[in-house]
Design a protein around this motif. Structure first.
Motif, PDB file in Angstrom:
ATOM      1  N   THR A 229       0.911  -1.223   0.064  1.00 51.76           N
ATOM      2  CA  THR A 229       0.157  -0.040   0.036  1.00 51.76           C
ATOM      3  C   THR A 229       0.855   1.231  -0.275  1.00 51.76           C
ATOM      4  O   THR A 229       1.767   1.459   0.782  1.00 51.76           O
ATOM      5  CB  THR A 229      -0.849   0.032   1.202  1.00 51.76           C
ATOM      6  N   THR A 237      -0.865   4.566  -9.460  1.00 51.66           N
ATOM      7  CA  THR A 237      -0.665   3.142  -8.742  1.00 51.66           C
ATOM      8  C   THR A 237      -0.562   2.124  -9.908  1.00 51.66           C
ATOM      9  O   THR A 237       0.262   1.294  -9.933  1.00 51.66           O
ATOM     10  CB  THR A 237      -1.540   2.725  -7.767  1.00 51.66           C
ATOM     11  N   THR A 238      -1.244   2.245 -10.975  1.00 53.12           N
ATOM     12  CA  THR A 238      -1.155   1.591 -12.210  1.00 53.12           C
ATOM     13  C   THR A 238       0.662   1.805 -12.713  1.00 53.12           C
ATOM     14  O   THR A 238       1.014   0.691 -13.181  1.00 53.12           O
ATOM     15  CB  THR A 238      -1.941   1.846 -13.173  1.00 53.12           C
ATOM     16  N   GLY A 241       2.997   0.125 -10.645  1.00 53.47           N
ATOM     17  CA  GLY A 241       3.393  -1.615 -10.702  1.00 53.47           C
ATOM     18  C   GLY A 241       4.251  -1.649 -12.012  1.00 53.47           C
ATOM     19  O   GLY A 241       5.354  -2.450 -12.004  1.00 53.47           O
ATOM     20  N   LYS A 253       1.724  -5.278 -10.058  1.00 56.61           N
ATOM     21  CA  LYS A 253       0.330  -4.763 -10.947  1.00 56.61           C
ATOM     22  C   LYS A 253      -0.523  -4.358  -9.795  1.00 56.61           C
ATOM     23  O   LYS A 253      -0.680  -4.866  -8.506  1.00 56.61           O
ATOM     24  CB  LYS A 253      -0.339  -5.491 -11.896  1.00 56.61           C
ATOM     25  N   GLU A 254      -1.720  -3.855 -10.019  1.00 50.50           N
ATOM     26  CA  GLU A 254      -2.636  -3.706  -9.069  1.00 50.50           C
ATOM     27  C   GLU A 254      -3.468  -4.685  -8.564  1.00 50.50           C
ATOM     28  O   GLU A 254      -3.784  -5.605  -9.698  1.00 50.50           O
ATOM     29  CB  GLU A 254      -3.835  -2.423  -9.428  1.00 50.50           C
ATOM     30  N   GLN A 256      -6.609  -7.066  -7.870  1.00 49.71           N
ATOM     31  CA  GLN A 256      -8.117  -7.121  -8.470  1.00 49.71           C
ATOM     32  C   GLN A 256      -9.087  -7.630  -7.260  1.00 49.71           C
ATOM     33  O   GLN A 256      -8.591  -8.653  -6.671  1.00 49.71           O
ATOM     34  CB  GLN A 256      -8.204  -7.668  -9.685  1.00 49.71           C
ATOM     35  N   TYR A 267       1.538  -7.144  -5.301  1.00 46.85           N
ATOM     36  CA  TYR A 267       0.109  -6.554  -5.676  1.00 46.85           C
ATOM     37  C   TYR A 267      -0.063  -5.406  -5.018  1.00 46.85           C
ATOM     38  O   TYR A 267       0.475  -5.201  -3.655  1.00 46.85           O
ATOM     39  CB  TYR A 267      -0.794  -7.514  -4.817  1.00 46.85           C
ATOM     40  N   ILE A 268      -0.352  -4.400  -5.666  1.00 52.67           N
ATOM     41  CA  ILE A 268      -0.299  -2.667  -5.129  1.00 52.67           C
ATOM     42  C   ILE A 268      -1.830  -2.426  -4.978  1.00 52.67           C
ATOM     43  O   ILE A 268      -2.887  -2.764  -5.941  1.00 52.67           O
ATOM     44  CB  ILE A 268       0.361  -1.941  -6.340  1.00 52.67           C
ATOM     45  N   PRO A 270      -4.804  -0.300  -5.409  1.00 52.29           N
ATOM     46  CA  PRO A 270      -5.235   0.768  -6.294  1.00 52.29           C
ATOM     47  C   PRO A 270      -5.607   1.906  -5.600  1.00 52.29           C
ATOM     48  O   PRO A 270      -5.965   2.158  -4.745  1.00 52.29           O
ATOM     49  CB  PRO A 270      -6.441  -0.071  -6.928  1.00 52.29           C
TER      50      PRO A 270
END
Length: 385
Positions: A229, A237-238, A241, A253-254, A256, A267-268, A270
């Motif tokens: 985070t 944030t895109t 990544g 990547k963000e 989901q 995992y980021i 969004p």
């Protein structure tokens, strides 16, 4: 966009003012920003110029702590001026003005890699500046945090010839809560657990720190999933990544909603969503929500860490990197209460020692480390059985 800067309330004038240089080819924008900042105690406009070349000349004549640097300008644009300004004064804190677009996010990320400290949204209309409380809070909060970090730096350059004299700083720094972390490779509870997940929280200065940590901890060095985070708006944030993937080789990547968490991936959270983890059968699954901001932020670190502690128990390794405020403290306490491990970036290598300082001074860290030592520490614990 929810601003983290609301965590930094207006403060009384410091004995040494934070001196700001505005660099923007729009005289209207410079004038309105000047009026916002001159109403703030402890902040002074030291220079206001229309392009990068003028900024370099002004830096020779004035003592500057923080620069607000526009990207698109005639004669010399912000990206050209950025490395030149930092070469002239390596400790200078530079905040880029950026549009909230894919192009703006990509340019901002490149600027952060080049040494910019942070960014703010580029105002799109006069009303955003004249009456935008959120813009004002973010602008003032970041200037205060970065200016105070600049004043604490032992590497401030000599005052330029002809620069107005500043009042000296206090004779003694304010007392800080002592930190008592165990040695860098010993764990708080003396029973180290091989983590099943690595969680990282960061804010101001965070992208640069993430590039540094994950650039050393390249793909394949650890098998655990990494959840991040970073306080950032959507779109940014895109791009974050993509930049992490480029510098580290990780698949970043963000996250989901409903996605099953797999090892060896990043995992980021969004922008504008909290990212949390829940258990579904034998799987750990990402959930995104728009619950109210925490610590004035969405995404926030605390809800991510609380959920990870609940899902993974003692097999959690949490790392708090540079950032304003105290986001991550309550979540870090939940990690420790579940038997997990928390580490933090040290003050000397942090752009702003707010978030890592909060967990460090709370006594919940197993290690408080300079940035270059964080990746080796994580890799040693993550690969220890």
């Amino acid at each position: 966009m929810t601003s983290e800067s609301a965590q930094s309330p207006s403060q009384g004038a410091a004995s040494t003012p934070i001196r700001v240089m505005l660099v923007d080819d729009s005289a209207v924008v410079r004038g309105l920003v000047t009026r916002i900042l001159e109403a703030e105690p402890g902040i002074q406009i030291a220079a206001s110029v229309g392009n990068g070349q003028m900024a370099l000349s002004s830096l020779e004549r004035n003592e500057i702590d923080v620069v607000i640097l526009d990207i698109e300008m005639p004669i010399m644009d912000g990206m050209t001026a950025l490395p030149k300004l930092l070469a002239a004064d390596p400790g200078l804190k530079i905040i880029m003005q950026s549009t909230l677009t894919l192009k703006g996010a990509d340019i901002s990320m490149r600027a952060l890699e080049m040494g910019a400290a942070d960014y703010i949204p580029k105002p799109t209309a006069t009303k955003d500046l004249a009456g935008g409380a959120e813009f004002k809070a973010e602008l003032v909060g970041k200037i205060r945090a970065l200016g105070q970090a600049r004043h604490r730096s032992p590497n401030r350059p000599p005052r330029p010839a002809g620069a107005p004299a500043l009042r000296p700083p206090p004779s003694a720094p304010p007392a800080r809560v002592p930190i008592h972390p165990p040695g860098p490779l010993s764990l708080r509870n003396n029973t180290p657990e091989h983590p099943d997940v690595i969680a990282i929280g960061s804010s101001t200065g965070g992208p640069q720190a993430l590039f540094g940590v994950l650039g050393l901890m390249r793909s394949g060095t650890v098998s655990q999933p990494i959840l991040i985070t970073q306080h950032m708006p959507a779109t940014f944030t895109t791009i974050l990544g993509e930049h992490i993937s480029r510098v580290s080789g990780w698949e970043a990547k963000e996250g989901q909603d409903g996605e099953i968490i797999k090892g060896g991936r990043v995992y980021i959270a969004p922008g504008d969503f909290h990212m949390v983890v829940e258990t579904k059968g034998t799987d750990k699954v990402i959930r995104l929500n728009k619950n109210p901001p925490e610590n004035f932020c969405r995404p926030a670190v605390d809800p991510m860490l609380r959920s990870i502690a609940a899902a993974y128990g003692k097999r959690v390794l949490a790392c708090i990197l540079t950032g304003m405020g105290s986001d991550g403290l309550k979540g870090g306490q939940a990690v420790v209460a579940s038997g997990g491990t928390v580490i933090a970036q040290d003050e000397g290598s942090s752009v702003v020692w707010g978030m890592p300082g909060a967990v460090a001074t709370a006594g919940i860290c197993s290690a408080v480390l300079p940035l270059p030592e964080i990746a080796p520490w994580i890799m040693k614990l993550a690969t220890r059985r």
